[in-house]
Design a protein around this motif. Structure first.
Motif, PDB file in Angstrom:
ATOM      1  N   TYR A  64       0.836  -1.203   0.000  1.00  9.39           N
ATOM      2  CA  TYR A  64       0.000   0.000   0.000  1.00  9.39           C
ATOM      3  C   TYR A  64       0.870   1.252   0.000  1.00  9.39           C
ATOM      4  CZ  TYR A  64      -3.074   3.644   1.741  1.00  9.39           C
ATOM      5  OH  TYR A  64      -3.750   4.817   1.909  1.00  9.39           O
ATOM      6  N   TRP A  65       1.896   1.282   0.889  1.00 10.13           N
ATOM      7  CA  TRP A  65       2.753   2.462   0.960  1.00 10.13           C
ATOM      8  C   TRP A  65       3.565   2.629  -0.318  1.00 10.13           C
ATOM      9  CZ3 TRP A  65       1.541   6.167   3.915  1.00 10.13           C
ATOM     10  CH2 TRP A  65       0.952   5.949   5.147  1.00 10.13           C
ATOM     11  N   LEU A  66       4.039   1.538  -0.885  1.00 11.03           N
ATOM     12  CA  LEU A  66       4.792   1.637  -2.129  1.00 11.03           C
ATOM     13  C   LEU A  66       3.907   2.128  -3.277  1.00 11.03           C
ATOM     14  CD1 LEU A  66       7.011  -1.558  -1.925  1.00 11.03           C
ATOM     15  CD2 LEU A  66       7.735   0.821  -1.666  1.00 11.03           C
ATOM     16  N   GLU A  67       2.653   1.664  -3.303  1.00 11.51           N
ATOM     17  CA  GLU A  67       1.732   2.156  -4.330  1.00 11.51           C
ATOM     18  C   GLU A  67       1.461   3.643  -4.147  1.00 11.51           C
ATOM     19  OE1 GLU A  67      -1.641  -0.441  -3.963  1.00 11.51           O
ATOM     20  OE2 GLU A  67      -0.796  -1.919  -5.343  1.00 11.51           O
ATOM     21  N   GLN A  68       1.342   4.074  -2.882  1.00  9.81           N
ATOM     22  CA  GLN A  68       1.138   5.500  -2.612  1.00  9.81           C
ATOM     23  C   GLN A  68       2.343   6.306  -3.096  1.00  9.81           C
ATOM     24  OE1 GLN A  68      -1.472   6.964  -1.841  1.00  9.81           O
ATOM     25  NE2 GLN A  68      -2.762   5.437  -0.916  1.00  9.81           N
ATOM     26  N   GLU A  69       3.542   5.826  -2.789  1.00 10.54           N
ATOM     27  CA  GLU A  69       4.749   6.520  -3.241  1.00 10.54           C
ATOM     28  C   GLU A  69       4.827   6.542  -4.761  1.00 10.54           C
ATOM     29  OE1 GLU A  69       8.339   5.114  -1.471  1.00 10.54           O
ATOM     30  OE2 GLU A  69       7.589   5.391   0.564  1.00 10.54           O
ATOM     31  N   LEU A  70       4.461   5.440  -5.393  1.00 12.75           N
ATOM     32  CA  LEU A  70       4.466   5.380  -6.854  1.00 12.75           C
ATOM     33  C   LEU A  70       3.491   6.392  -7.438  1.00 12.75           C
ATOM     34  CD1 LEU A  70       5.509   3.896  -9.377  1.00 12.75           C
ATOM     35  CD2 LEU A  70       3.582   2.334  -9.121  1.00 12.75           C
ATOM     36  N   CYS A  71       2.327   6.507  -6.831  1.00 12.78           N
ATOM     37  CA  CYS A  71       1.326   7.474  -7.302  1.00 12.78           C
ATOM     38  C   CYS A  71       1.852   8.903  -7.135  1.00 12.78           C
ATOM     39  CB  CYS A  71       0.027   7.282  -6.522  1.00 12.78           C
ATOM     40  SG  CYS A  71      -1.307   8.348  -7.054  1.00 12.78           S
ATOM     41  N   ILE A  72       2.464   9.176  -5.996  1.00 11.98           N
ATOM     42  CA  ILE A  72       3.013  10.514  -5.758  1.00 11.98           C
ATOM     43  C   ILE A  72       4.125  10.811  -6.761  1.00 11.98           C
ATOM     44  CG2 ILE A  72       4.370  11.882  -4.123  1.00 11.98           C
ATOM     45  CD1 ILE A  72       2.727  10.520  -1.885  1.00 11.98           C
ATOM     46  N   MET A  73       4.993   9.829  -6.993  1.00 18.58           N
ATOM     47  CA  MET A  73       6.086  10.029  -7.950  1.00 18.58           C
ATOM     48  C   MET A  73       5.536  10.236  -9.367  1.00 18.58           C
ATOM     49  SD  MET A  73       8.827  10.157  -6.274  1.00 18.58           S
ATOM     50  CE  MET A  73      10.176   9.874  -7.373  1.00 18.58           C
ATOM     51  N   ALA A  74       4.484   9.505  -9.729  1.00 16.31           N
ATOM     52  CA  ALA A  74       3.887   9.671 -11.051  1.00 16.31           C
ATOM     53  C   ALA A  74       3.296  11.075 -11.191  1.00 16.31           C
ATOM     54  CB  ALA A  74       2.821   8.609 -11.281  1.00 16.31           C
ATOM     55  N   GLN A  75       2.627  11.559 -10.140  1.00 15.46           N
ATOM     56  CA  GLN A  75       2.075  12.906 -10.177  1.00 15.46           C
ATOM     57  C   GLN A  75       3.186  13.953 -10.272  1.00 15.46           C
ATOM     58  OE1 GLN A  75      -0.348  13.138  -6.677  1.00 15.46           O
ATOM     59  NE2 GLN A  75      -2.031  11.958  -7.575  1.00 15.46           N
ATOM     60  N   LEU A  76       4.261  13.725  -9.516  1.00 14.77           N
ATOM     61  CA  LEU A  76       5.392  14.650  -9.556  1.00 14.77           C
ATOM     62  C   LEU A  76       6.025  14.666 -10.946  1.00 14.77           C
ATOM     63  CD1 LEU A  76       7.219  16.463  -7.755  1.00 14.77           C
ATOM     64  CD2 LEU A  76       8.647  14.448  -7.421  1.00 14.77           C
ATOM     65  N   LEU A  77       6.205  13.501 -11.529  1.00 14.09           N
ATOM     66  CA  LEU A  77       6.774  13.405 -12.871  1.00 14.09           C
ATOM     67  C   LEU A  77       5.865  14.077 -13.895  1.00 14.09           C
ATOM     68  CD1 LEU A  77       9.059  12.252 -14.581  1.00 14.09           C
ATOM     69  CD2 LEU A  77       7.711  10.173 -14.838  1.00 14.09           C
ATOM     70  N   HIS A  78       4.568  13.875 -13.752  1.00 16.54           N
ATOM     71  CA  HIS A  78       3.612  14.526 -14.655  1.00 16.54           C
ATOM     72  C   HIS A  78       3.726  16.047 -14.520  1.00 16.54           C
ATOM     73  CE1 HIS A  78       0.004  15.147 -17.002  1.00 16.54           C
ATOM     74  NE2 HIS A  78      -0.500  15.879 -16.018  1.00 16.54           N
ATOM     75  N   GLY A  79       3.830  16.529 -13.284  1.00 20.57           N
ATOM     76  CA  GLY A  79       3.980  17.971 -13.057  1.00 20.57           C
ATOM     77  C   GLY A  79       5.261  18.505 -13.670  1.00 20.57           C
ATOM     78  N   TYR A  80       6.371  17.741 -13.514  1.00 19.97           N
ATOM     79  CA  TYR A  80       7.640  18.166 -14.109  1.00 19.97           C
ATOM     80  C   TYR A  80       7.544  18.216 -15.632  1.00 19.97           C
ATOM     81  CZ  TYR A  80      10.281  17.840  -9.731  1.00 19.97           C
ATOM     82  OH  TYR A  80      10.771  18.032  -8.467  1.00 19.97           O
ATOM     83  N   ARG A  81       6.919  17.218 -16.224  1.00 21.33           N
ATOM     84  CA  ARG A  81       6.771  17.213 -17.685  1.00 21.33           C
ATOM     85  C   ARG A  81       5.948  18.413 -18.150  1.00 21.33           C
ATOM     86  NH1 ARG A  81       5.596  10.813 -18.625  1.00 21.33           N
ATOM     87  NH2 ARG A  81       7.777  10.143 -18.561  1.00 21.33           N
ATOM     88  N   ASP A  83       5.580  21.284 -16.547  1.00 22.27           N
ATOM     89  CA  ASP A  83       6.398  22.486 -16.370  1.00 22.27           C
ATOM     90  C   ASP A  83       7.469  22.599 -17.446  1.00 22.27           C
ATOM     91  OD1 ASP A  83       4.917  23.159 -14.162  1.00 22.27           O
ATOM     92  OD2 ASP A  83       6.394  22.421 -12.701  1.00 22.27           O
ATOM     93  N   LEU A  84       8.064  21.471 -17.826  1.00 21.35           N
ATOM     94  CA  LEU A  84       9.086  21.485 -18.871  1.00 21.35           C
ATOM     95  C   LEU A  84       8.496  21.934 -20.204  1.00 21.35           C
ATOM     96  CD1 LEU A  84      12.015  20.887 -19.638  1.00 21.35           C
ATOM     97  CD2 LEU A  84      11.312  18.540 -20.135  1.00 21.35           C
ATOM     98  N   LYS A  85       7.294  21.432 -20.531  1.00 25.69           N
ATOM     99  CA  LYS A  85       6.644  21.856 -21.772  1.00 25.69           C
ATOM    100  C   LYS A  85       6.339  23.350 -21.740  1.00 25.69           C
ATOM    101  CE  LYS A  85       4.503  17.453 -22.994  1.00 25.69           C
ATOM    102  NZ  LYS A  85       3.243  16.720 -23.098  1.00 25.69           N
ATOM    103  N   GLU A  86       5.832  23.819 -20.593  1.00 26.07           N
ATOM    104  CA  GLU A  86       5.524  25.246 -20.471  1.00 26.07           C
ATOM    105  C   GLU A  86       6.797  26.078 -20.584  1.00 26.07           C
ATOM    106  OE1 GLU A  86       3.489  25.644 -16.753  1.00 26.07           O
ATOM    107  OE2 GLU A  86       1.649  24.688 -17.500  1.00 26.07           O
ATOM    108  N   THR A  87       7.887  25.598 -19.996  1.00 23.26           N
ATOM    109  CA  THR A  87       9.148  26.325 -20.063  1.00 23.26           C
ATOM    110  C   THR A  87       9.669  26.360 -21.494  1.00 23.26           C
ATOM    111  OG1 THR A  87       9.658  25.613 -17.820  1.00 23.26           O
ATOM    112  CG2 THR A  87      11.491  26.439 -19.121  1.00 23.26           C
ATOM    113  N   LYS A  88       9.556  25.241 -22.212  1.00 23.75           N
ATOM    114  CA  LYS A  88       9.993  25.217 -23.611  1.00 23.75           C
ATOM    115  C   LYS A  88       9.187  26.199 -24.448  1.00 23.75           C
ATOM    116  CE  LYS A  88      11.811  20.524 -24.023  1.00 23.75           C
ATOM    117  NZ  LYS A  88      11.611  19.212 -24.662  1.00 23.75           N
ATOM    118  N   VAL A  89       7.874  26.207 -24.232  1.00 22.07           N
ATOM    119  CA  VAL A  89       7.019  27.128 -24.985  1.00 22.07           C
ATOM    120  C   VAL A  89       7.385  28.564 -24.644  1.00 22.07           C
ATOM    121  CG1 VAL A  89       4.633  27.953 -25.199  1.00 22.07           C
ATOM    122  CG2 VAL A  89       5.105  25.506 -25.281  1.00 22.07           C
TER     123      VAL A  89
END
Length: 131
Positions: A64-81, A83-89
């Protein structure tokens, strides 16, 4: 003679009865031994079942905790992507607004194969031009 025969039968009956009672007692001891063995094995089985259930619970909590961490990391990665697209634009828009001249800022030194002019070299060239 009848009394002797009856007495011998009585002795035989007693011997058979004692033998049967001995066998009964041995059987009772065997039953008690097997019951004790069965209880011991039951307690071992119950403790193993309990430990297996505890391990499964621990694994479920860890999953359960690993799935929670995976979900948080996926959300963080999505946010970084995102932000990166917005920065490129934004960078593309910036470069379109403020285009640099085609003439490079740094010029290569003639014979050195790509070295950038130093301040001393620039001063030296300025003095030569003035002369």
């Amino acid at each position: 003679m009848c009394m002797e025969q009856a007495q011998s039968w009585l002795n035989k009956a007693r011997a058979i009865h004692e033998e049967k009672e001995g066998a009964y007692m041995r059987g009772q001891m065997n039953v008690e031994y097997f019951v004790a063995q069965l209880q011991q094995r039951d307690s071992i089985i119950h403790s193993l079942e309990r430990s297996v259930l505890e391990e499964q619970c621990k694994k479920q909590v860890e999953i359960y905790w690993l799935e929670q961490e995976l979900c948080i990391m996926a959300q963080l990665l999505h946010g970084y992507r995102k932000d990166l697209k917005e920065t490129k634009v934004a960078f593309i828009e910036y470069t379109e607004q403020f285009q640099q001249p085609d003439d490079p800022i740094y010029k290569d030194v003639g014979g050195n194969g790509g070295a950038v002019f130093s301040v001393m070299e620039l001063d030296k060239q300025m003095l030569e031009k003035e002369e």
